[in-house]
Design an enzyme around this catalytic site. Structure first.
Site, PDB file in Angstrom:
ATOM      1  N   GLU A  35       0.686  -0.830  -0.179  1.00  0.00           N
ATOM      2  CA  GLU A  35      -0.186  -0.099  -0.007  1.00  0.00           C
ATOM      3  C   GLU A  35       1.287   1.242  -0.267  1.00  0.00           C
ATOM      4  OE1 GLU A  35      -2.230   0.566   3.274  1.00  0.00           O
ATOM      5  OE2 GLU A  35      -3.450   2.035   2.370  1.00  0.00           O
ATOM      6  N   ARG A 259       5.444 -12.185   9.385  1.00  0.00           N
ATOM      7  CA  ARG A 259       5.482 -11.362   9.477  1.00  0.00           C
ATOM      8  C   ARG A 259       7.705 -11.575   9.972  1.00  0.00           C
ATOM      9  NH1 ARG A 259       3.527  -6.433   9.742  1.00  0.00           N
ATOM     10  NH2 ARG A 259       1.800  -6.822   8.189  1.00  0.00           N
ATOM     11  N   LYS A 269       4.210   1.297   8.739  1.00  0.00           N
ATOM     12  CA  LYS A 269       4.764   2.304   8.486  1.00  0.00           C
ATOM     13  C   LYS A 269       3.765   3.182   9.081  1.00  0.00           C
ATOM     14  CE  LYS A 269       3.079  -0.187   4.309  1.00  0.00           C
ATOM     15  NZ  LYS A 269       2.696   0.034   3.343  1.00  0.00           N
TER      16      LYS A 269
HETATM   17  P1  ATP Z   1       2.780  -2.063   7.548  1.00  0.00           P
HETATM   18  O1  ATP Z   1       2.130  -2.126   8.766  1.00  0.00           O
HETATM   19  O2  ATP Z   1       4.206  -1.836   7.566  1.00  0.00           O
HETATM   20  O3  ATP Z   1       2.440  -0.361   6.819  1.00  0.00           O
HETATM   21  P2  ATP Z   1       1.644  -3.698   5.711  1.00  0.00           P
HETATM   22  O4  ATP Z   1       1.129  -5.268   5.682  1.00  0.00           O
HETATM   23  O5  ATP Z   1       0.345  -2.727   5.778  1.00  0.00           O
HETATM   24  O6  ATP Z   1       2.231  -3.536   7.187  1.00  0.00           O
HETATM   25  P3  ATP Z   1       1.476  -3.219   2.723  1.00  0.00           P
HETATM   26  O7  ATP Z   1       1.808  -2.164   1.998  1.00  0.00           O
HETATM   27  O8  ATP Z   1       0.282  -4.146   2.875  1.00  0.00           O
HETATM   28  O9  ATP Z   1       1.542  -3.626   4.523  1.00  0.00           O
HETATM   29  O10 ATP Z   1       2.863  -4.562   2.410  1.00  0.00           O
HETATM   30  C1  ATP Z   1       3.090  -5.220   1.659  1.00  0.00           C
HETATM   31  C2  ATP Z   1       3.226  -6.397   1.444  1.00  0.00           C
HETATM   32  O11 ATP Z   1       4.587  -6.218   2.076  1.00  0.00           O
HETATM   33  C3  ATP Z   1       2.067  -7.200   1.659  1.00  0.00           C
HETATM   34  O12 ATP Z   1       2.305  -9.160   1.543  1.00  0.00           O
HETATM   35  C4  ATP Z   1       2.774  -7.942   3.200  1.00  0.00           C
HETATM   36  O13 ATP Z   1       1.844  -8.884   4.253  1.00  0.00           O
HETATM   37  C5  ATP Z   1       4.313  -7.693   3.273  1.00  0.00           C
HETATM   38  N1  ATP Z   1       4.618  -6.677   4.768  1.00  0.00           N
HETATM   39  C6  ATP Z   1       4.900  -6.301   5.346  1.00  0.00           C
HETATM   40  N2  ATP Z   1       5.061  -6.287   6.892  1.00  0.00           N
HETATM   41  C7  ATP Z   1       6.088  -7.323   6.730  1.00  0.00           C
HETATM   42  C8  ATP Z   1       6.584  -7.541   7.725  1.00  0.00           C
HETATM   43  N3  ATP Z   1       6.570  -7.643   9.140  1.00  0.00           N
HETATM   44  N4  ATP Z   1       7.582  -9.323   7.550  1.00  0.00           N
HETATM   45  C9  ATP Z   1       6.939  -9.908   6.014  1.00  0.00           C
HETATM   46  N5  ATP Z   1       5.972  -8.947   5.125  1.00  0.00           N
HETATM   47  C10 ATP Z   1       5.431  -7.649   4.930  1.00  0.00           C
HETATM   48 MG    MG Z   2      -1.137  -2.165   5.193  1.00  0.00          MG
END
Ligand code: ATP
Ligand code: MG
Length: 556
Positions: A35, A259, A269
């Site tokens: 995202e 994760r 983020k």
């Molecule tokens: P954040 O909470 O940091 O915003 P998110 O999962 O909402 O993380 P996205 O932009 O939706 O962030 O993530 C893109 C991809 O990266 C998704 O497939 C997500 O599962 C993966 N991802 C995000 N954080 C992690 C993590 N700590 N370890 C492994 N994969 C991750």
């Molecule tokens: Mg997210």
């Protein structure tokens, strides 16, 4: 990039089974779906290495899909940074795609659901909807709108699209099962009204699909074979499958892995944005940040991050990885590649009293003893006056202090053996000069003195030294698990940055480039900060030479 000899991880097993069975005609297509609401962090690197790594390993492909369904938090700046970071890590996507490009298709999908009697417009407030949802042990109750006719739903949904309602006034819900033990199946909201400017579609839309109605559908539109996400989406999988089945679209499948959690690190983020906005760090790419851009600026290499992701592997259960492992990976890499240089951070002057006034020797220092042929070499000017590290001299040295003190001898790296015979203090009692004699026959590489000394110290010639600011970093958080506290910011380390305004560096370092790793002998690995210019050089310490942190903890 993946090591062929390693046992398969569980996702590779699934893929190899699919390949054996000929599922999807032996095709592998993964995607990385960020995202664009912030900069990528080391957790994303795990997902990137996994998704792109699988594409490479199985002769498949990987799409980059921006999951941009929330107009309020998303920005083009983030899109650009994400692309840059993925490429820097060494991966190239097959197609660059945006969920927002599918808005029209997603809208049609929603209309199809309504036509099948499987979605309805609900005018209840969000509180009413939440209250009617029940609890995990108690079934939900229908809201009055659940029994609306298909025709009415179609025209209301159309009116939602046309902007006839305000934010929150109506939602579209899938009609599934209000008694399901899985709360995600209790008529989840699939569209909401949001009158907001979108970074790509502008003001074209005022209704936006929810994650669950966008993600799987986008996978399906792209014909993704293996949609890999993190374990918190396990309870969403039945909804993912239900929607694909009812919409009769390409059967992508979702698989979940754990994760990455790192000690002393915060990794969402949203929280990283808070650190930036509230001024706890300078920017998204502050070298203390666990962002890819922060790690890059700090001096991490793409290879070290890929190596880290390879070492942590892919699991089904979440755990906490020691940030020391990440530091181990960059040390391993930089030990092989970093150019050795000398710099003095806390200078004190050493005067070689028997060295001819005005004489300058050009000593040769190899760039890297770990590399073939020493990785080439550079010239290091040597003269009568040198800067050495203040703590390499002691007025009253204890036994086994193998550096300088009255009567003690040490070798100057790449140079001569010197023996201290005197020192000078200022009025405050601070040592300002160390006086030594040198042994002319002890020059490194051609030493015929027969003398043996245990310690070698680094130095920079006073008249040739260049100045630089050197920034030393410590953990951004003092708590191993900052998220365990009520407020993650309560454990922010107030001493995470130490800036040494005026350090002395050997002259060759004026050619330093950001992204190139240097080992400042005995001090750690450093790289040029991107804020440097020809008037002011700034170096970041990437990592110390050894793990001093573990020792610190033991000391208490
Ligand atoms: P954040 O909470 O940091 O915003 P998110 O999962 O909402 O993380 P996205 O932009 O939706 O962030 O993530 C893109 C991809 O990266 C998704 O497939 C997500 O599962 C993966 N991802 C995000 N954080 C992690 C993590 N700590 N370890 C492994 N994969 C991750
Ligand atoms: Mg997210």
């Amino acid at each position: 990039m993946l090591n062929e000899e390693k046992p398969l991880n569980f996702i590779e097993e699934i893929i190899e089974e699919d390949l054996r069975k000929g599922t999807h005609d032996g095709r592998v297509l993964t995607r990385f779906p960020p995202e664009p609401n912030g900069y990528l962090h080391i957790g994303h690197a795990k997902s990137i290495c996994l998704n792109f790594g699988l594409g490479i390993k199985y002769n498949g492909k990987t799409n980059l899909r921006f999951d941009d369904t929330n107009p309020v938090t998303e920005e083009t700046e983030y899109v650009e940074s994400i692309k840059r970071d993925i490429q820097w890590l060494g991966f190239q996507w097959e197609e660059e795609l945006y969920t927002s490009d599918y808005f029209e298709t997603l809208y049609e999908y929603a209309v199809n659901l309504i036509k099948k009697g499987l979605a309805y417009v609900d005018s209840s407030t969000s509180e009413e909807i939440a209250a009617a949802k029940g609890t995990p042990t108690e079934p939900g109750k229908p809201t009055p709108d659940r029994s609306r006719s298909i025709e009415e739903n179609l025209s209301l949904f159309q009116a939602m699209r046309e902007g006839k309602y305000k934010d929150g006034e109506k939602v579209l819900r899938a009609k599934i099962d209000l008694a399901s033990p899985n709360m995600h199946l209790r008529d989840p909201i699939i569209y909401r009204i949001k009158h907001a400017h979108h970074h790509r579609t502008g003001n074209d839309w005022c209704i936006y699909p929810m994650y669950d109605f966008a993600h799987g559908q986008s996978d399906s539109i792209e014909k993704i074979t293996h949609s890999i996400c993190t374990v918190e989406f396990i309870p969403h999988r039945p909804l993912y499958d239900w929607l694909i089945e009812e919409l009769e679209i390409f059967p992508s499948r979702q698989y979940e892995f754990a994760r990455l959690n790192l000690t002393y690190t915060v990794m969402s983020k949203r929280r990283l944005l808070q650190l930036v906005n509230e001024g706890h760090v300078e920017s998204w790419d502050d070298p203390r940040m666990p962002t890819i851009s922060g790690l890059r600026r700090r001096g991490y290499t793409p290879a070290s991050i890929r190596d880290f992701c390879e070492r942590i592997g892919v699991q089904k259960r979440e755990n906490m990885i020691d940030v020391g492992l990440l530091e181990f990976c960059i040390r391993e890499d930089l030990n092989k590649t970093a150019l050795r240089r000398m710099a003095v951070l806390d200078p004190i002057k050493l005067i070689i009293t028997n060295y001819p006034e005005g004489q300058v020797e050009e000593l040769i220092g190899e760039n890297n003893p770990e590399a073939e042929n020493g990785g080439g070499s550079r010239i290091i000017p040597f003269s009568k006056e040198l800067w050495i590290e203040r703590d390499d001299f002691m007025e009253e040295p204890p036994k086994k202090f193998f550096r300088l003190g009255p009567g003690l001898s040490a070798r100057l790296k790449h140079g001569y053996i010197v023996q201290c015979h005197d020192y000078v203090k200022d009025e405050q009692g601070k040592v300002t000069e160390v006086h030594c004699t040198y042994v002319p026959t002890s020059k490194s590489g051609e030493d015929t003195s027969g003398l043996k000394v245990k310690g070698t110290i680094h130095w920079v010639s006073v008249p040739h030294a260049k100045e630089a600011e050197v920034r030393l970093y410590d953990r951004l958080f003092n708590d191993e698990d900052p998220m365990a506290a009520e407020d993650f910011k309560s454990s922010i380390n107030p001493n995470s940055l130490t800036a040494i305004e005026k350090a002395y560096i050997e002259p060759d370092l004026v050619h330093a480039e950001a992204g190139t790793g240097y080992q400042f002998i005995r001090l750690g690995y450093f790289t040029l900060d991107t804020s440097s210019n020809s008037d002011k050089l700034v170096f970041n310490r990437t990592v110390t030479l050894k793990d001093s942190w573990a020792k610190e903890i033991k000391k208490g």
